[in-house]
Design a protein around this motif. Structure first.
Motif, mmCIF file in Angstrom:
data_model
loop_
_atom_site.group_PDB
_atom_site.id
_atom_site.type_symbol
_atom_site.label_atom_id
_atom_site.label_comp_id
_atom_site.label_asym_id
_atom_site.label_seq_id
_atom_site.Cartn_x
_atom_site.Cartn_y
_atom_site.Cartn_z
ATOM 1 N N UNK A 12 -31.883 -7.102 -33.124
ATOM 2 C CA UNK A 12 -30.691 -7.672 -32.487
ATOM 3 C C UNK A 12 -31.040 -8.199 -31.099
ATOM 4 N N UNK A 13 -30.116 -8.973 -30.514
ATOM 5 C CA UNK A 13 -30.321 -9.466 -29.152
ATOM 6 C C UNK A 13 -30.486 -8.284 -28.203
ATOM 7 N N UNK A 14 -29.719 -7.210 -28.450
ATOM 8 C CA UNK A 14 -29.803 -6.024 -27.612
ATOM 9 C C UNK A 14 -31.229 -5.462 -27.625
ATOM 10 N N UNK A 59 -32.506 -17.216 -28.130
ATOM 11 C CA UNK A 59 -32.120 -17.880 -29.370
ATOM 12 C C UNK A 59 -30.724 -17.591 -29.873
ATOM 13 N N UNK A 60 -29.939 -16.823 -29.117
ATOM 14 C CA UNK A 60 -28.539 -16.609 -29.497
ATOM 15 C C UNK A 60 -27.661 -16.975 -28.308
ATOM 16 N N UNK A 61 -26.399 -17.342 -28.630
ATOM 17 C CA UNK A 61 -25.462 -17.636 -27.556
ATOM 18 C C UNK A 61 -24.787 -16.340 -27.128
ATOM 19 N N UNK A 62 -24.675 -16.152 -25.822
ATOM 20 C CA UNK A 62 -24.098 -14.920 -25.291
ATOM 21 C C UNK A 62 -22.577 -15.022 -25.319
ATOM 22 N N UNK A 119 -25.360 -22.247 -30.046
ATOM 23 C CA UNK A 119 -26.059 -21.282 -30.890
ATOM 24 C C UNK A 119 -25.059 -20.240 -31.389
ATOM 25 N N UNK A 120 -25.399 -19.518 -32.481
ATOM 26 C CA UNK A 120 -24.495 -18.446 -32.917
ATOM 27 C C UNK A 120 -24.394 -17.366 -31.851
ATOM 28 N N UNK A 121 -23.212 -16.758 -31.791
ATOM 29 C CA UNK A 121 -22.870 -15.861 -30.695
ATOM 30 C C UNK A 121 -23.290 -14.424 -30.973
ATOM 31 N N UNK A 122 -23.672 -13.667 -29.921
ATOM 32 C CA UNK A 122 -23.957 -12.244 -30.077
ATOM 33 C C UNK A 122 -23.740 -11.534 -28.755
ATOM 34 N N UNK A 172 -24.838 -8.129 -26.366
ATOM 35 C CA UNK A 172 -25.526 -6.867 -26.111
ATOM 36 C C UNK A 172 -24.581 -5.894 -25.405
#
Ligand SMILES: [K+]
Ligand SMILES: [K+]
Lengths: 453, 453
Positions: free
Chosen positions: B232-234, B347-350, A445-448, A450
């Protein structure tokens, strides 16, 4: 016969085949042992013992913990004591065998991958390798146990007036109990009568330390005693951490209890150091005691909780999350604080897949101890320090006790039984299942990121 | 003015420039505040207050903790209370500003790298961005505080007979104390008189929860209230974890204390739920209390220790290791148990670099609380459950107390001062220093893996 390389399908769940087999074997041994130990033949009174107490003692023996709800010395007949001895040997050596074979599989697979990448011939772990390894484990165990048993028997005979048969029985039982890090003793006050006797304390300590190093380290030490360059990262880490924890633990316990009249205060200075060293060795995770644990300072208990939770070396007779797991977490923190990208440990780079495994083992261990402590708090009126100590001792298969375990209600005993089982079988199964498993990601998955802290 | 992009040279140490500036600013505020609060002008008796107590109160206010060694209601003059209020606002809002600017830098740099890789024009965080962000933070804070202060003032005036000036003062003080998660109250028994008053408990709870979400989340909620796809993921993580911990904490506290006559037992059922909810909100990490914390069950304390250690959202007024850190550790474990390679969160990659940062922040937090607890055990005769609660409360800048803090000897007060400072300044500095730092590896060592578990 070829030991088959594990198939990806079986490894995708944590309950992969080898882990499941270990879990069932231990449960079976506990059930059979519990029935035998509840039978009138095992009881000096000649009547049935409560099944909960039988299962508790069997779990404590098979999981080489050493927590007791009954006085081993007076409650059990020679038959009962023999059952306990056999359960200890089966649980300690048995798990050591299984753990070593599992880590051969892990190493085998890593070797396999290395060979593939360097274009050399590939090979899996063979049946021959497995037989050789099993034989070595059994030979080494029996050799160490025999030497220690002989020293102890001579001392029991010469200094304490045991007759030859009694001296050999006492020597053998305590040697097996020590090497397997079980902590069961044949005296009502465990080893408190021998607090000042280096001829018993030191051989027992050595047996505990050797067993707690784990078989992979023992074999490497035997094969490459002088050639330290051939030592693996595992061997270096285990030896380094064992030395640090033994010295640190000895200083901590000796200093904390130096003036406590109920523990070290009444002894000669040299004897205080011997007793502090002996008690420090017990947290690696043998569980004998030569001083009264219940009379120690609550801050000593808290420090020992940490030592007991960390435990000893992997694939051996020690419990806990293992000193390698603790060392990896330590090196991860050092790496972060230094601002480096790769975690380098004693001159090698730490495989990245190990990071998350170490966290998983450590945090699930914390969760187990936390849940157990919470349960004890709710089911009894004992204070947090005692409940935490007892839960940590059970999870780390240590067997030290502040004295409350024999008085616990049955549901609370059930919690300790579950913690002992989880601490011995769960940690090993989880560790090897995580390491053995094939990892295949079909997509990313696309990276993010926190925020932390 | 351009806000300069951080230089690699300054980031290689944890004590990088921005972190150091924050540390000095907080130390300065504590020193000035401590001197003012020790002066006769702040004391209703008109004499000097012990400097340790002055520094303790100033630290507690600046670090928005709320632990008290003196009765805020009776010991301090209006001047003293104003100093406390200003320290709370400065510490809460000030850290929120700094934290948000630091995370803008982090996001700015990640944006920068993304743009580089997609061949688009690069840009650093500009002075304009910084001014806009600072203004938004200040406006949002004052808006929320004003609304809550107005509601509280009306209630204090109508239901408790405060005159208008008194009602506004009480409303403003408690609104600021709540939004900044400080937990200081103007009543000797904190908010225990209002345990059954939803008109006070609910607005205060809302202010606490909003402040605890953190500024990045507040801004996103305000800008994209309906468009959840833009969160955002945060934001998602903070909202999800906040909801889980609030509901879980309410159920846990209410169930544990339901029949305890000294806490919830004497209240109506609906009031018990209100009080359980209110107390659960306090662990996110405001620190007011409407029931007697010292009379709760030790198992409730242990559960609250966990909630207080986790704390609230990053870059806000909450303390603790932050719910994002806890969530990341949870997702790492789930990923390991499922046998996946990448840690996917909502749904996002960490980002992989975050894994080790979360471990570092969490484990150093554990080490700080452990060391503090050990210190309290050694310096006092209080039991482990109380010492652990007090240390966790100080580190998490929560301010709940089992009642022992006012009676601690000065060295033990010093431990709590250090924990409050570490918990507020240390966690933020460490988190952002780790995230801001450039990571450059010149070479990699050959890889190897030790055994886990
Ligand atoms: K043991
Ligand atoms: K607080």
């Amino acid at each position: 016969m070829n030991f088959p390389a594990p198939r990806p399908a079986a490894q995708h769940s944590v309950l992969a085949k080898p882990a499941r087999a270990v879990a069932f074997a231990f449960a079976g041994a506990i059930l059979v042992g519990g029935l035998l130990l509840s039978s009138p033949a095992a009881n000096t009174q000649g009547v049935f013992t409560s099944l909960v107490d039988g299962i508790f003692t069997a779990t404590s023996a098979v999981c080489v913990t050493g927590l007791t709800v009954l006085d081993t010395a007076t409650h059990y007949t020679l038959f009962g004591k023999l059952v306990i001895l056999i359960l200890i040997q089966a649980g300690g050596l048995g798990l050591m065998l299984i753990a070593s074979l599992l880590s051969m599989l892990v190493i085998g697979r890593i070797g396999y991958l290395t060979r593939l990448s360097t274009q050399r011939e590939s090979s899996a772990v063979s049946g021959e390798d497995v037989r050789t390894a099993a034989l070595m484990i059994i030979k080494l165990s029996l050799a160490i146990e025999s030497v220690v048993a002989a020293i102890l028997a001579i001392r029991f005979g010469l200094a304490y007036g045991d007759d030859p048969a009694g001296a050999i029985w006492h020597g053998a039982f305590h040697a097996v109990s020590a090497f397997n890090n079980a902590g069961f003793a044949l005296y009502s006050n465990n080893l408190m009568d021998f607090v000042a006797d280096p001829w018993l304390c030191i051989p027992i300590s050595l047996a505990i330390i050797l067993g707690g190093l784990g078989f992979p380290v023992l074999v490497q030490l035997r094969q490459h005693w002088r050639n330290t360059l051939k030592w693996s990262m595992n061997t270096r880490l285990v030896l380094l951490m064992t030395a640090l924890l033994l010295v640190g633990g000895t200083i901590f316990i000796t200093a904390m209890e130096w003036t406590n009249p109920k523990t070290l205060g009444e002894l000669e200075p040299a004897q205080r150091i011997l007793a502090g060293f002996f008690q420090s060795v017990q947290t690696r995770t043998a569980g004998f005691n030569s001083i009264d644990i219940g009379a120690m300072h609550p801050a000593s208990w808290l420090g020992m909780d940490v030592l007991m939770f960390i435990g000893g070396g992997p694939a051996g007779t020690a419990g806990g999350i293992k000193i390698t797991t603790a060392a990896i977490l330590l090196f991860i923190i050092l790496t972060e604080l230094r601002g480096e990208t790769a975690v380098n440990v004693l001159g090698k780079r730490l495989s990245r897949s190990v990071h998350r495994q170490a966290i998983t083992v450590a945090l699930l261990g914390v969760a187990a101890v936390f849940a157990g402590t919470m349960g004890l708090l709710l089911l009894t009126n004992y204070s947090l320090d005692r409940c935490l100590f007892e839960a940590t001792s059970a999870f780390g298969t240590v067997g030290l006790s502040t004295g409350i375990t024999p008085d616990l209600p049955d549901p609370a005993k059930g919690i300790l039984i579950a913690l002992m089982y989880l601490g011995r079988v769960g940690v090993l199964s989880l560790g090897s299942a995580l390491a053995l498993r094939d990892r295949k990601a079909l997509y990313e998955l696309p990276k993010e990121r926190p925020s932390i802290g």
